[in-house]
Design an enzyme around this catalytic site. Structure first.
Site, short mmCIF file in Angstrom:
data_model
loop_
_atom_site.label_atom_id
_atom_site.label_comp_id
_atom_site.label_asym_id
_atom_site.label_seq_id
_atom_site.Cartn_x
_atom_site.Cartn_y
_atom_site.Cartn_z
N LEU A 1 -87.12 -0.99 46.19
CA LEU A 1 -88.62 -1.03 46.24
C LEU A 1 -88.72 -2.42 47.28
CD1 LEU A 1 -91.24 0.07 45.02
CD2 LEU A 1 -91.08 -1.96 43.51
N HIS B 1 -91.15 5.99 40.93
CA HIS B 1 -91.14 4.49 40.39
C HIS B 1 -91.33 4.43 39.10
CE1 HIS B 1 -91.67 0.30 40.88
NE2 HIS B 1 -93.27 0.19 40.71
N HIS C 1 -94.09 5.24 44.29
CA HIS C 1 -94.35 3.71 44.97
C HIS C 1 -94.40 4.01 46.53
CE1 HIS C 1 -94.70 -0.27 45.97
NE2 HIS C 1 -94.83 -0.67 44.78
N PHE D 1 -103.62 -7.32 44.29
CA PHE D 1 -102.78 -6.25 44.03
C PHE D 1 -103.63 -5.06 44.13
CE2 PHE D 1 -98.25 -5.19 42.62
CZ PHE D 1 -97.77 -6.60 43.09
N ARG E 1 -101.75 3.32 44.14
CA ARG E 1 -100.39 3.56 44.77
C ARG E 1 -100.44 5.34 45.08
NH1 ARG E 1 -96.63 -0.08 40.86
NH2 ARG E 1 -97.13 -1.90 41.81
N GLN F 1 -95.24 8.05 38.74
CA GLN F 1 -95.94 7.37 40.04
C GLN F 1 -94.81 7.28 41.16
OE1 GLN F 1 -96.55 2.76 39.86
NE2 GLN F 1 -98.71 3.97 40.27
N ARG G 1 -100.69 4.23 37.21
CA ARG G 1 -100.61 2.74 36.87
C ARG G 1 -100.96 2.04 37.93
NH1 ARG G 1 -96.88 -1.25 37.14
NH2 ARG G 1 -95.48 0.15 38.21
N GLU H 1 -95.62 -4.14 46.14
CA GLU H 1 -96.97 -4.05 46.79
C GLU H 1 -97.29 -5.50 47.05
OE1 GLU H 1 -98.92 -1.36 44.25
OE2 GLU H 1 -100.71 -2.65 44.56
C1 FAD Z 1 -88.28 -2.05 41.34
C2 FAD Z 1 -89.46 -2.08 40.33
C3 FAD Z 1 -90.52 -3.11 40.61
C4 FAD Z 1 -91.57 -3.33 39.59
N1 FAD Z 1 -92.51 -4.17 39.87
C5 FAD Z 1 -93.53 -4.29 38.91
C6 FAD Z 1 -94.64 -5.08 38.91
O1 FAD Z 1 -94.45 -5.96 40.18
N2 FAD Z 1 -95.39 -5.24 38.17
C7 FAD Z 1 -95.53 -4.58 36.97
O2 FAD Z 1 -96.33 -4.70 36.31
N3 FAD Z 1 -94.46 -3.65 36.96
C8 FAD Z 1 -93.44 -3.36 37.85
N4 FAD Z 1 -92.58 -2.36 37.49
C9 FAD Z 1 -92.67 -1.64 36.39
C10 FAD Z 1 -92.04 -2.37 35.52
O3 FAD Z 1 -91.07 -3.18 35.88
C11 FAD Z 1 -91.31 -1.64 34.19
O4 FAD Z 1 -92.01 -0.57 33.88
C12 FAD Z 1 -91.05 -2.34 33.07
O5 FAD Z 1 -90.25 -3.39 33.27
C13 FAD Z 1 -90.29 -1.47 32.01
O6 FAD Z 1 -89.91 -2.40 30.83
P1 FAD Z 1 -89.41 -1.86 29.50
O7 FAD Z 1 -88.96 -3.06 28.82
O8 FAD Z 1 -90.01 -0.68 28.96
O9 FAD Z 1 -87.94 -1.20 29.95
P2 FAD Z 1 -86.61 -1.63 30.78
O10 FAD Z 1 -86.78 -2.92 31.05
O11 FAD Z 1 -86.04 -0.51 31.80
O12 FAD Z 1 -85.69 -1.76 29.45
C14 FAD Z 1 -85.09 -0.53 29.00
C15 FAD Z 1 -84.05 -0.93 27.94
O13 FAD Z 1 -83.70 -0.05 27.12
C16 FAD Z 1 -82.48 -0.01 26.92
N5 FAD Z 1 -81.91 1.38 26.86
C17 FAD Z 1 -82.26 2.49 27.50
N6 FAD Z 1 -81.78 3.45 26.90
C18 FAD Z 1 -81.13 3.08 25.62
C19 FAD Z 1 -80.42 3.71 24.85
N7 FAD Z 1 -80.01 5.05 24.54
N8 FAD Z 1 -79.70 2.92 23.64
C20 FAD Z 1 -80.01 1.73 23.68
N9 FAD Z 1 -80.71 0.92 24.56
C21 FAD Z 1 -81.12 1.69 25.62
C22 FAD Z 1 -81.78 -0.53 28.36
O14 FAD Z 1 -80.51 -1.23 28.04
C23 FAD Z 1 -82.69 -1.59 28.43
O15 FAD Z 1 -82.32 -2.77 27.91
C24 FAD Z 1 -91.51 -2.37 38.60
C25 FAD Z 1 -90.53 -1.54 38.29
C26 FAD Z 1 -89.53 -1.21 39.28
C27 FAD Z 1 -88.37 -0.31 39.30
#
Ligand code: FAD
Ligand code: HEM
Ligand code: SF4
Ligand code: F3S
Ligand code: FES
Lengths: 126, 150, 257, 611
Positions: free
Chosen positions: D260, D361, D250, D116, D294, D248, D402, D263
Site C-alpha cells: 500500500l 484492502h 484501495h 483524507f 476509495r 474495499q 470505509r 491515501e
Molecule cells: C497497509 C494498510 C494501511 C492501512 N492504513 C490505514 C489508515 O491509514 N487509517 C486507517 O484508519 N486504517 C488503515 N488501515 C486499516 C486498519 O489498519 C486495519 O483495519 C486495522 O488496523 C485492523 O486492526 P485489528 O486490530 O482489527 O486487526 P489486526 O491489527 O490485523 O490484528 C489482528 C490480530 O489478531 C490476531 N489473530 C488473527 N487470527 C488469530 C487467531 N486465529 N488466533 C489468535 N490470534 C489471531 C493476530 O495475531 C493479530 O494480533 C490500513 C490497513 C492496511 C492493510
C-alpha cells in the site's frame, strides 16, 4: 543462556572489523606491557642482567616484532581517539567510517615516518 | 469438563540474573577515554624518545635507562604511563573477560588472574622507578651512565 | 536510507519497471535445524525460479510452498513493517521481505540462517523472549506525573523531532542479534532496548527519564556497547542506532557529573 | 492439553485487541491470545492517519464527521454507530496522545491534522483536515503505543497461540434456538505454535479482534496472516457474518505487488494520472478529484486501464505523481511509502511517478455487533459473553465503503467499548459456565486429519487458485457471470481442500499445518463473500455490479446476514426478507443461508452520493 548453534561468520563492516582490530591490539599491548615492565625491572637486579635481556630486543627478529608493536599501538591510539569522538561528538556516529579512513591514513603516515629509521637502526650497521 | 488447573504462563519468563547499577561502569567508561587521550601523549613521547631519537632501539641499555630515570621528569612520566596504561589495559581486558567468559566461575578465575597480574606489575614497576639506583656501586663503570663517573 | 546487502552492480532506477520483469534462477543455502528430527543443524540447498521484483521472502515461500513444507520461518506483513522475518542473509542481518534478490549476486547460493545470539528453535525461528524481556525492562511507556491534561499534551515540533528516529523501531531484533557483544554476553540489554529507551528519554512529555537512565546504567546496560555499528548497519528502518546509544550515554554522563 | 481460567479472553493483539485489553484488564482477569507477537499485527502497517474532529487546524465538528462516514459508506452505515464513533473519536485520539503516541504537531504544539479522502467540511463543501497522524506510520505508532501500555499494565499475553475454536453452550449450526433464548460463549481452544499443544481457555467473556481477511485475494495490502480466522470461527459455530460482499479495494497499491501507498500521498498533494498524463479523476469526481472515496477512485483507475489508458508496457496500471512536491515535504510527511517505491520497484518518487493499481484492502463486513461490541447471533439477539471489535467485526460504521482513517478510529473506539463491556459483563457473572465435554475434540480431529493424510493436494496450489479466481471474478468489477464462476471455483476448491496434505508432520513450529488450517478459513470467507455478492444485485460502495450499476434502495437498503446451516434447515434465515435475501447456496453438507438486517437510520436520509 542456551547458546545458538554457530553458523557462518557475521559479515560486519568497517565498524566491526575496526573493533576487532582495536581489541586485538589492545590485548597484545597489554601483554607486551606486562613483559616489558618485568624486563625493565631487571635494572634493579644488575646492569648486566638488564643489558642481556634488552640485547635481545635489538635482534632483527625482535626488531620486526617491535615494528608490529608500534603499528599496533599507533592504530590502537588513533582508533581510540576515533572511538572517543564517536562517543562525545554529536556527529561522530555519522562520520565513523570517514574517521576510520583517517585513522588508517595516520597509521600509514606515522609508520612511514618511523619504519625507515627504525629498520635502519635494527638492520643498519652500527 | 472443568479441569481446574491454574497453570502459569507456558513459556518460562526470562530473568536477568541480577541488576548491578551504580556508576562504576560509567566512570570506567569515561576513564578509558580520558586515559586514552593522555596515553597518546605519554606513549608517543616514550616511543619517540626511545626508538626515534639518536640510535633508536640500538641505543637502549642500562646507561640509557639510568640517564632517563635520574631526572624526576622522566620518573613521573614513566610512572604516570605505567599506572594509566595498566589501569586502562586491565580494565579493557576485564571488559573482554566479561564478554567472552560466560560461566561465573570462569569469569571469576580469569579476573582474579588479571588483578593479580595487575598488582604485581604495578607494584614492581613503581618500586623499580623509585628505588632505582642509576649508579650501582659494584657495577662495571662502562655499563653506567656517563654522569656516574663524573 | 535502508540497509542494502551488497552494493549491487546495477541500481539504474526504472529499469525494474513493474510489468517488465525478467525471471532467473536462484539457489538458497539454508541452515536447517529441527530438534524433533536431528540434534544438529545442517545446510540445505534449493533452487527456485524468481522474478525481478522478488525478495528473499518470496524465494523462501516458493521453497516452502512448492518443495519443502517443513521449512519454517516467521513472516507476516511482507513489506518490512512488522519485524517478523529478520534473518541472516549472506552473513548479514536483513528482513527477508525487504531484500530483493536482484540486489544480491545470483552466481553464488544465497546463504540464509537464523539471527545470532538467540536460541534457535527451528530452522529460521529463534526464541524472541530474551529480546522482549530486555525491551520490557527499560519501561517502554510514557511516564508522567501530576494531573493529566484535559486535552493533548503540548509539544513543539522541534521537541517532537528530537526522538523521531527512534520511534520507527519495529522490534525486529536485527540490531540486537547483529551485536558482537550480545552474541557472547546474552545478558547485554542490546541496542533495540536502548533505542526504545531513547524514544522515551528524549520525549519532552516523559518524566521517567531518570529511572530509565538508571536501568541502563547497569553493568549490562549502555556501557557494554563497543560502538561496532553492526546494529546501525543492520537496522531495516534506517534508525541511527549507534547514535541513539551515544546520546543515551552522553545523557548519563551529563547527569553523573 | 492445558486449561486456563480467565474472566476475559481477548483473541487478537492488534489495535482493537490491545485497546480492549487495556480496558478489560483494569477490572477483570484478562488474557490476550494472539497468533503473532502483538507488535507484528497488521495494525502496524496502517500509514495515513486516524481521524477525529479535533478542529486543531481548521473548523470541524463531529457531526460533519458522522455525515461523511455515512455518505462515504453509501448510506448502508448504521447511523447510531457512526455517531458514537465520530463523537468518541476525539477522546480516542486524546487518549492515545496521553498514552504517549508521538503525533506530528502543529506549530502551536497541538496534534497536527491532514486531509483524507471523503472527509469534508459542512457536509461535502470541501476537503477538511481531520486525520491525525504520525508521519506515514500512524498505525505503527498506535500499535506500539498500545503494546507499550499493555506492558505498563502488565497485561498477560499468550503469543503465537492460534485460536482454532470458539466454545459456546449451544451449537447454532445444528440447534434451532428460539428468539430470546440465551446462548453463551464459554471459552476458546488455542494451539501453541511453539509446542503444538492445545490449550483450553475457560472464560466469562471472549472478545474477538482477529482483524481482516485480505488473503482471499491475490493482490492485497494485507499481511500473509490476515486469513479471516475470527470471522470463519464465528461462522462455523453458526453465527452470522454481515455485509461480507463489501470489500474495499484501495486505489494505490504498488502495481503488481499490492503493497500500500497511503491515501496520505494524495492527501499531501499527489495526483493520479493515466498514460497520457491526464489527471483523470477530474472527470470522475470534479469537486474533490483525487480525494474522492476509495471505491470511486479504485473504480475510476480500473476503468482507465480497461479503456486502454493504462501506463506501462502492459498498460495495466496508472501513475501516482508526486514529482511536483518538494522532496523535503515528501521526506517529512511520507518517508516510509516513498521508500517502499524505491525498495520494491526501484522508482525514485522525487522524480518519477509511481505505478499503482487497486489492491484488496479492507473487509467492511464481519461478525455483526451492536454499539456495545456484543456479537449478534441474528438480526437482534446477542450471544452472551461474546464481543468483537476491529476489522473482524461489523458494527457497521463503514457500511458499504470505509473512509480512510476510519478504521484506526474504529479499532480504538469499539475496541475500548468491547473491552469495557466484556469486563463489566464478566463482573456480573459469578461462576464460569461449564465448557463442553471434550472441548478440544473438534480441533484435534481437524488437525490430525490434516497431519495424517499421507499426501494429496498442496496447500499453496489451492490457495493460489482461490486467490486468482477472487481477483479475476470478485474484484472491483463484478457481474452475475463472474461471481457464479467464482462460486463454482470455490466449491471445487472446497472439495480439493478435503484432500490437502502437509509435509511437516512435527509438533514444533508447524507453520505448514497452520497454513493449511488458515486456508480452510479463507475458503469459508471467500464463499460467503461471493454468495453475498451474487445476492446483492445493485451497486453500492465497494460492491460494484456491472450488470446492476445503480444503487437500489428499495430492495437493498439492508445488511446482508450470512449463516452456515445444515442442508436440512429452513431456507429463510429471518423475517426481514427483501430483494434476494432468501438466497441459499449449497455446499454439500451445509448451505449458506442469507438473511438481512435493517439499517439503523437516525438523522440522515439516503441521497445520491456525488463528490
Ligand atoms: C497497509 C494498510 C494501511 C492501512 N492504513 C490505514 C489508515 O491509514 N487509517 C486507517 O484508519 N486504517 C488503515 N488501515 C486499516 C486498519 O489498519 C486495519 O483495519 C486495522 O488496523 C485492523 O486492526 P485489528 O486490530 O482489527 O486487526 P489486526 O491489527 O490485523 O490484528 C489482528 C490480530 O489478531 C490476531 N489473530 C488473527 N487470527 C488469530 C487467531 N486465529 N488466533 C489468535 N490470534 C489471531 C493476530 O495475531 C493479530 O494480533 C490500513 C490497513 C492496511 C492493510
Ligand atoms: C595510546 C593511547 C591509547 C588510547 C587513545 C586508547 C584508547 C582506548 C579506548 C578509547 C578504549 C575503549 C574502547 C571501547 O570502549 O570500545 C580502549 C580499550 C582498550 N585499550 Fe586502549 N588506548 C590506548 C593505549 C592502550 C594501551 C597502552 C593498552 C595496553 C596496556 C591498551 C589496552 C586496551 C585494551 C585491552 C582495551 C579493551 C579493548 C576492548 O574492550 O575491545 N590501550 N583503548
Ligand atoms: S532498532 Fe532497527 S534493527 Fe533494532 S529492533 Fe528496531 S527496527 Fe529492528
Ligand atoms: S552492534 Fe553492539 S556494540 Fe554497540 S554500536 Fe551496536 S550495540
Ligand atoms: S514480513 Fe513483516 S517485516 Fe518482513
Amino acid at each position: 543462556m542456551p547458546t545458538a548453534p554457530a553458523g557462518t561468520l557475521y559479515r560486519g563492516r568497517e565498524g566491526m572489523w575496526s573493533w576487532v582490530a582495536h581489541r586485538v591490539t589492545g590485548v597484545s599491548i597489554f601483554f607486551f606491557l606486562l613483559v616489558h615492565v618485568l624486563d625493565t625491572s631487571l635494572v634493579r637486579v644488575s646492569p648486566e642482567a638488564y643489558n642481556a635481556v634488552i640485547g635481545t630486543y635489538q635482534t632483527p627478529i625482535m626488531g620486526l616484532g617491535e615494528a608490529g608493536l608500534v603499528a599496533a599501538i599507533v592504530f590502537h591510539a588513533f582508533n581510540g581517539l576515533r572511538i572517543a569522538l564517536v562517543d562525545y561528538w554529536s556527529k561522530g556516529p555519522r562520520y565513523q567510517r570517514v574517521m576510520l579512513w583517517v585513522v588508517l591514513g595516520l597509521l600509514v603516515v606515522t609508520m612511514a615516518g618511523f619504519l625507515p629509521r627504525h629498520l635502519m637502526n635494527v638492520f643498519g650497521a652500527s | 469438563m472443568t479441569t481446574q488447573t491454574d497453570i502459569p504462563t507456558p513459556r518460562s519468563p526470562y530473568v536477568r540474573r541480577k541488576t548491578t547499577r551504580g556508576n562504576f561502569e560509567l566512570y570506567s567508561w569515561v576513564f578509558m577515554r580520558a586515559s586514552g587521550v593522555v596515553l597518546v601523549v605519554l606513549v608517543f613521547g616514550h616511543l619517540f624518545v626511545n626508538l626515534m631519537v639518536g640510535d633508536g632501539v640500538k641505543a637502549i641499555d642500562f646507561a640509557f635507562v639510568g640517564g632517563k630515570w635520574s631526572s624526576p621528569f622522566w620518573q613521573i612520566w614513566d610512572l604516570l604511563m605505567l599506572w594509566l596504561a595498566m589501569i586502562h589495559g586491565t580494565n579493557g581486558v576485564r571488559t573482554i573477560i566479561n564478554d567472552y567468559a560466560q560461566r561465573d566461575l570462569t569469569r571469576g578465575v580469569l579476573k582474579s588472574l588479571l588483578y593479580l597480574a595487575f598488582t604485581i606489575t604495578v607494584v614492581l614497576g613503581t618500586l623499580v622507578i623509585f628505588t632505582f639506583e642509576p649508579c650501582p656501586p659494584d657495577a662495571p663503570a662502562e655499563l653506567l651512565a656517563s654522569f656516574c663517573t663524573a | 536510507m535502508t540497509a542494502v546487502l551488497e552494493n549491487s552492480t546495477d541500481t539504474s532506477g526504472s529499469e525494474a519497471q513493474a510489468g517488465a520483469v525478467s525471471s532467473f534462477q536462484v539457489t538458497l543455502k539454508i541452515r536447517r535445524y529441527n530438534p524433533e528430527v536431528a540434534a544438529e543443524a545442517y545446510w540445505e540447498e534449493h533452487t527456485v525460479t524468481a522474478h525481478g521484483t522478488d525478495r528473499v521472502l518470496d524465494a523462501l515461500h516458493k521453497i516452502k510452498w512448492e518443495l519443502d513444507g517443513s521449512l519454517t520461518f516467521r513472516r507476516s506483513c511482507a513489506h518490512g513493517v512488522c519485524g517478523s522475518d529478520a534473518m541472516r542473509i549472506n552473513g548479514r542481518n536483513r528482513l527477508a521481505c525487504k531484500t530483493l534478490l536482484k540486489d544480491i549476486n545470483p552466481d553464488k547460493p544465497i546463504v540464509v540462517e537464523a539471527i545470532k545470539g538467540l536460541p534457535v528453535l527451528k530452522d529460521l525461528v529463534v526464541d524472541m523472549e530474551p529480546f522482549f524481556a530486555s525491551y520490557r525492562e527499560i519501561m517502554p511507556f510514557l511516564i508522567t506525573s501530576g494531573n493529566e491534561p484535559s486535552r493533548e499534551n503540548i509539544q513543539s515540533q522541534a521537541d517532537r523531532d528530537r526522538f523521531d528516529d527512534t520511534t520507527k523501531c519495529i522490534l525486529c531484533a536485527a540490531c540486537t542479534s547483529s551485536c558482537p557483544v550480545f552474541w557472547t554476553d546474552g545478558q547485554y540489554f542490546g541496542p533495540a532496548a536502548i533505542v526504545n529507551a531513547h524514544r522515551f528519554i528524549f520525549d519532552s512529555r516523559d518524566q521517567g527519564g531518570t529511572q530509565r537512565l538508571e536501568v541502563l546504567n547497569d553493568k549490562e546496560g549502555v556501557w557494554r556497547c563497543r560502538t561496532t555499528f553492526n546494529c546501525t548497519e543492520a537496522c531495516p528502518r534506517g534508525i541511527e542506532v549507534t547514535k541513539a546509544i551515544q546520546e543515551v550515554k552522553r545523557a548519563m554522563i551529563t547527569r553523573a557529573f | 492439553m492445558q486449561t486456563h481460567q480467565y474472566d476475559v479472553v481477548i483473541v487478537g493483539a492488534g489495535g482493537a485487541g490491545m485497546r480492549a485489553a487495556l480496558e478489560a484488564s483494569k477490572g477483570a482477569r484478562t488474557a490476550v491470545i494472539s497468533k503473532l507477537y502483538p507488535t507484528r499485527s497488521h495494525t502496524g502497517a496502517a500509514q495515513g492517519g486516524m481521524c477525529a474532529a479535533l478542529a486543531n487546524v481548521e473548523e470541524d465538528n463531529w457531526e460533519w464527521h458522522t455525515f461523511d462516514t455515512i455518505k462515504g459508506g453509501d448510506y448502508l452505515v448504521d447511523q447510531d454507530a457512526a455517531e458514537v464513533m465520530a463523537k468518541e473519536a476525539i477522546d480516542a485520539v486524546l487518549d492515545l496522545e496521553r498514552m504517549g503516541l508521538p503525533f506530528n504537531r502543529t506549530p502551536e504544539g497541538r496534534i497536527d491534522q491532514r486531509r483524507f479522502g471523503g472527509h469534508t467540511r459542512n457536509h461535502g463543501e470541501a476537503a477538511v483536515r481531520r486525520a491525525c497522524y504520525a508521519a506515514d506510520r500512524t498505525g505503527h505508532m498506535i500499535l506500539q503505543t498500545l503494546y507499550q501500555n499493555c506492558v505498563k499494565q502488565d497485561v498477560e499475553f499468550y503469543n503465537e497461540f492460534y485460536v482454532l475454536d470458539l466454545l459456546t453452550d449451544h451449537d447454532l449450526t445444528t440447534e434451532d434456538i428460539e428468539d430470546g433464548a440465551e446462548v453463551n460463549a464459554t471459552g476458546v481452544v488455542a494451539y501453541d505454535l511453539a509446542t503444538g499443544e492445545l490449550h483450553v481457555f475457560q472464560t466469562k467473556a471472549v472478545v474477538f479482534a482477529t482483524g481482516g481477511a485480505g488473503k482471499i485475494f491475490k493482490t492485497t495490502s494485507n499481511a500473509h496472516t490476515l486469513t479471516g480466522d475470527g470471522m470463519a470461527l464465528a461462522y462455523r459455530r453458526g453465527l452470522p457474518l454481515e455485509d461480507m460482499e463489501f470489500f474495499q479495494f484501495h486505489p494505490t497499491g504498488l502495481a503488481g505487488l499490492g503493497i500500500l501507498l497511503s491515501e496520505a500521498a494524495r492527501g499531501e498533494g499527489g495526483i493520479l494520472r493515466n498514460a497520457d498524463g491526464e489527471r483523470f479523476m477530474e472527470r470522475y469526481a470534479p469537486t474533490i478529484k483525487d480525494l474522492a472515496p476509495r471505491d470511486i477512485v479504485a473504480r475510476s483507475m480500473a476503468n482507465e486501464v480497461r479503456e486502454g489508458r493504462g501506463a506501462g508496457p502492459n498498460k495495466d496500471y496508472v501513475l501516482l505523481d508526486l514529482t511536483h512536491l518538494e522532496p523535503a515535504h515528501i521526506d517529512a510527511k511520507l518517508p516510509d511509502i516513498t521508500e517502499f517505491a524505491r525498495t520494491y520497484l526501484g522508482i525514485e518518487p522525487y522524480t518519477e511517478p509511481v505505478p499503482v493499481y487497486p489492491t484488496a484492502h479492507y473487509a467492511m463486513g464481519g461478525v455483526p455487533t451492536n454499539i456495545k461490541g456484543e456479537v449478534l447471533r441474528d438480526g437482534h439477539n446477542v450471544v452472551k459473553g461474546l464481543y468483537a471489535a476491529g476489522e473482524v467485526a461489523c458494527v457497521s460504521v463503514h457500511g458499504s465503503n470505509r473512509l480512510g482513517t476510519n478504521s484506526l478510529l474504529d479499532i480504538n473506539v469499539f475496541g475500548k467499548r468491547a473491552g469495557r463491556s466484556a469486563a463489566a459483563y464478566a463482573q456480573t457473572v459469578e461462576q464460569h459456565l461449564p465448557i463442553v465435554e471434550g472441548p478440544t475434540a473438534r480441533v484435534e480431529a481437524q488437525l490430525s486429519e490434516m497431519r495424517d493424510r499421507p499426501d494429496g493436494e498442496r496447500v499453496a496450489d489451492v490457495r493460489q487458485a482461490l486467490q486468482e479466481t477472487m481477483d479475476a471474478n470478485a474484484q472491483v468489477f463484478r457481474t452475475d457471470e463472474s461471481l457464479n464462476k467464482a462460486a463454482a471455483d470455490i466449491r471445487e476448491l472446497q472439495k480439493r481442500y478435503r484432500n490437502v496434505s502437509v509435509q511437516d508432520k512435527g509438533s514444533l513450529f508447524n507453520t505448514d499445518l497452520l497454513e493449511a488450517i488458515e486456508l480452510g478459513f479463507l475458503l469459508d470467507i471467500a464463499e460467503v463473500t461471493v454468495v453475498a455478492a451474487l445476492n446483492r444485485r445493485e451497486s453500492r460502495g465497494g460492491h460494484y455490479r456491472e450488470d446492476f450499476p445503480d444503487r437500489d434502495d428499495d430492495n437493498y437498503m439492508l445488511h446482508t446476514m450470512a449463516y452456515r446451516r445444515p442442508t436440512s434447515a429452513p431456507d429463510a434465515a429471518d423475517g426481514h426478507v427483501a430483494g434476494y435475501f432468501d438466497h441459499v447456496e449449497d455446499f454439500g453438507d451445509y448451505k449458506v443461508v442469507l438473511g438481512s438486517k435493517p439499517v439503523t437510520m437516525t438523522r440522515y436520509e439516503p441521497m445520491e452520493r456525488k463528490y
